[in-house]
Design a protein around this motif. Sequence first.
Motif, short mmCIF file in Angstrom:
data_model
loop_
_atom_site.label_atom_id
_atom_site.label_comp_id
_atom_site.label_asym_id
_atom_site.label_seq_id
_atom_site.Cartn_x
_atom_site.Cartn_y
_atom_site.Cartn_z
N MET A 1 -5.45 0.05 1.20
CA MET A 1 -4.67 0.66 0.12
C MET A 1 -5.19 0.19 -1.21
O MET A 1 -5.43 -1.00 -1.41
CB MET A 1 -3.19 0.29 0.27
CG MET A 1 -2.31 0.77 -0.87
SD MET A 1 -0.61 0.16 -0.78
CE MET A 1 0.03 0.86 -2.30
N ARG A 2 -5.32 1.12 -2.15
CA ARG A 2 -5.73 0.79 -3.50
C ARG A 2 -4.63 1.17 -4.49
O ARG A 2 -3.67 1.84 -4.12
CB ARG A 2 -7.05 1.47 -3.84
CG ARG A 2 -8.18 1.07 -2.88
CD ARG A 2 -9.53 1.59 -3.29
NE ARG A 2 -10.54 1.19 -2.30
CZ ARG A 2 -11.17 0.02 -2.30
NH1 ARG A 2 -10.89 -0.87 -3.24
NH2 ARG A 2 -12.08 -0.26 -1.39
N ALA A 3 -4.78 0.72 -5.72
CA ALA A 3 -3.75 0.98 -6.72
C ALA A 3 -3.46 2.47 -6.86
O ALA A 3 -2.32 2.89 -7.04
CB ALA A 3 -4.15 0.39 -8.06
N ALA A 4 -4.50 3.30 -6.74
CA ALA A 4 -4.33 4.75 -6.86
C ALA A 4 -3.55 5.35 -5.71
O ALA A 4 -3.10 6.50 -5.79
CB ALA A 4 -5.70 5.42 -6.96
N ASP A 5 -3.37 4.58 -4.62
CA ASP A 5 -2.62 5.07 -3.45
C ASP A 5 -1.13 4.77 -3.54
O ASP A 5 -0.41 4.94 -2.55
CB ASP A 5 -3.18 4.43 -2.17
CG ASP A 5 -4.64 4.77 -1.93
OD1 ASP A 5 -5.01 5.92 -2.23
OD2 ASP A 5 -5.38 3.90 -1.46
N LEU A 6 -0.67 4.32 -4.69
CA LEU A 6 0.73 3.92 -4.83
C LEU A 6 1.69 5.04 -4.43
O LEU A 6 2.76 4.80 -3.85
CB LEU A 6 0.99 3.50 -6.28
CG LEU A 6 2.31 2.79 -6.58
CD1 LEU A 6 2.37 1.45 -5.87
CD2 LEU A 6 2.46 2.58 -8.09
N GLY A 7 1.33 6.29 -4.70
CA GLY A 7 2.18 7.42 -4.36
C GLY A 7 2.36 7.63 -2.87
O GLY A 7 3.24 8.39 -2.45
N LEU A 8 1.53 6.97 -2.06
CA LEU A 8 1.65 7.08 -0.60
C LEU A 8 2.64 6.07 -0.03
O LEU A 8 2.90 6.07 1.17
CB LEU A 8 0.28 6.86 0.06
CG LEU A 8 -0.84 7.80 -0.38
CD1 LEU A 8 -2.14 7.42 0.33
CD2 LEU A 8 -0.48 9.25 -0.09
N LEU A 9 3.18 5.22 -0.90
CA LEU A 9 4.07 4.15 -0.45
C LEU A 9 5.48 4.72 -0.27
O LEU A 9 6.30 4.72 -1.19
CB LEU A 9 4.06 3.03 -1.47
CG LEU A 9 4.54 1.66 -1.02
CD1 LEU A 9 3.61 1.07 0.03
CD2 LEU A 9 4.63 0.73 -2.22
N THR A 10 5.77 5.22 0.91
CA THR A 10 7.01 5.95 1.18
C THR A 10 8.11 5.02 1.66
O THR A 10 7.90 4.21 2.56
CB THR A 10 6.75 7.04 2.24
OG1 THR A 10 5.75 7.93 1.73
CG2 THR A 10 8.01 7.82 2.53
N SER A 11 9.30 5.16 1.07
CA SER A 11 10.47 4.37 1.46
C SER A 11 11.50 5.27 2.14
O SER A 11 11.62 6.45 1.79
CB SER A 11 11.10 3.71 0.23
OG SER A 11 10.19 2.84 -0.40
N VAL A 12 12.23 4.71 3.08
CA VAL A 12 13.23 5.45 3.84
C VAL A 12 14.59 4.77 3.65
O VAL A 12 14.70 3.55 3.78
CB VAL A 12 12.86 5.51 5.34
CG1 VAL A 12 13.96 6.17 6.14
CG2 VAL A 12 11.55 6.25 5.53
N SER A 13 15.61 5.56 3.35
CA SER A 13 16.95 5.02 3.09
C SER A 13 17.65 4.63 4.39
O SER A 13 17.16 4.90 5.50
CB SER A 13 17.80 6.07 2.38
OG SER A 13 18.17 7.10 3.30
#
Length: 665
Positions: A1-13
């Motif tokens: 993972m690189r800084a540009a991949d931040l949008g791939l960091l998915t969270s689930v409630s």
Amino acid sequence: MRAADLGLLTSVSTPTVHPGGSRAVVSVTHPSLEADAAVGQLWSIPLSGHAAPRRITRGFRDTAPRFSPDGRLIAFLRAAPKAAPQLYVVDAAGGEPVQVTDRTLGVSEFAWAPDGRSLAFVSREPEQGRYGTVEGIDPNAEPARRIDTLKYQANGLGYITDRRAHVFLVSVPDVWAEPAVAPAPLADGSTGVKPGVPDARQLTTGEWDDGGIAFSPDGATLAFVSERHATRDTDLRSNVFLVPVDGSREPVDATGEHGSFSVVAVQYGLNGVLYVSAQDVGETGRDFVARNTALYAIDRAGSAPRILTDPETVDLTESDIVAYGDDAVLVRDRRRGALVLTRVSSSGTIERLTDEATVVSGVATAGEVIVASIADATTAGDVALVTDAGLTRLTDFSRDLRAAGVIAPRELTVSGRDGYPVHGWVVVPEGEGPHPVLLDIHGGPFAAYSPALFDEAQVYAAAGYAVLLCNPRGSAGYGQEHGRVIRQRMGTVDLDDVLAFLDGAIAEVPGLDGERVGVMGGSYGGYLTAWTIAHDHRFAAAIVERGYLDPEAFVGTSDIGSFFSDEYTGTDPERMRAQSPQAVVGQVTTPTLVLHSSADLRCPLGQAERYYTALKRNGVEAELVIFPGEDHELSRSGRPRHRRERFDIILDWWARHLPSGSNRV
């Protein structure tokens, strides 16, 4: 993972499960670099068969879904860009959501009444003339604030005494009715009544915050948590209060006379038992350091709470309480970095349902069905079915993130300088090495690194660094004694433990370059980083982020300054200075990057400015970076573009002072 991949960091409630047990619904969110905000929608997850999960709403940020008791509706919070979240309901089968609230400062939590006809919610009530209640009066034009309390601000929020959180009750609108339309004006210029949201009835008032709401099974009573006692400004006590939903009497304190509690969560069991999780904060009401949260049961109104879990071995500080079966609840126990799903009966019987390699971030039930939101070494957030055989994963929201590159951490326990075991993980980049090493120290201090996917470690490893993550004495998840040993002894055995882990990892893990090491950390991690480089000069460079750096200056400036330093470093000036990085900054020779946020009220900006200035005046190579508009949570929930920029700045610092094969100037 690189800084540009931040949008791939998915969270689930936390999930919600249909009463029939056929499906679960969760909120799936991620940082959007395009929107420069967290965005996400609700997803439906089938619990059997082969149907795929699917998105069921299309809001900007839809969160916190909850099925109605009959399963016909879903209530959730929806936030538009740059707007506070409001409460909505939607047909569980699909359709257009209907807005339920239009609160100036939004809604923070809600609960369904057992009959499904109404919803209780918590919202801050702004003082008239402030926070946009009068058009044209911006924050700089508001009247002066006259403050006579010690607790008047909160990180991430700001001033609190003029916008107290209270409990409201609102009827559920008919989502199947013909929608109301705005009437056209008549010839005489008059108009009819414009359609709006249902009127809400306020259940609580006062100069305190109320929250943590739960309905009794019969729907007649609402339990909530509040600090209504006379000494609330000088202690950390909070209690459970009970108020009749019909408003026929004032709230009644259910716990205050039975102990010195700081309540974390409250929930009714299906059998009417009231379950409460709380820390015992002692006779002073302030003894919070490394106090684990225990579970209590109140069998009937007026009875004393019965303790169900041992606070030395079980810690429910990061857990809610979920009713399960007739006489039990589900909770999440902090253990060696994990959050372990645990069943606790009303008699105190404990059963572990998940292992210590999984972080269970939320759980919901329907009958015998248990659904959990989880994170582990391969996912930032997914949904799983909990069975006797273990976890059955139902989603794969981190698929794209793994494709971008995820490195599994190696668990490691080393022997400390006094023989004490120090537990943690090592993330080693691909390739033979030897790799430069980053010792990354967590905040808290009563917190912990976990075995779950950690974006920071992944970004640094992808840049060619071996990342060391350990839980020294002072951390949570290893018993109260482990956490309390640094009380008024900060910078002693905790320093020994992180350095022992560094030495042990270099000795035991192949591919680590013990001659090329850096150290970094945030909050308490910033404290221990600053303390470390004053006492150990092996490091090529350091990063001190949002640090607790000057215990004396912390008092009166931080939102927790009225008690934190008193308990962690003591009140004696000499003892405080003996634990203060600011007092030993003259011993630092290590090049140091100081990172901070302008709106940090937990560790105020002045902590960083004084420390940085002292470094510069002493001739140490140093740089100060200040992120505008961010608070103490920048690295976790700040603006996505700032989070990416933060990574870029950190990697640039390491490229200049501790270059790797793939990260150099």
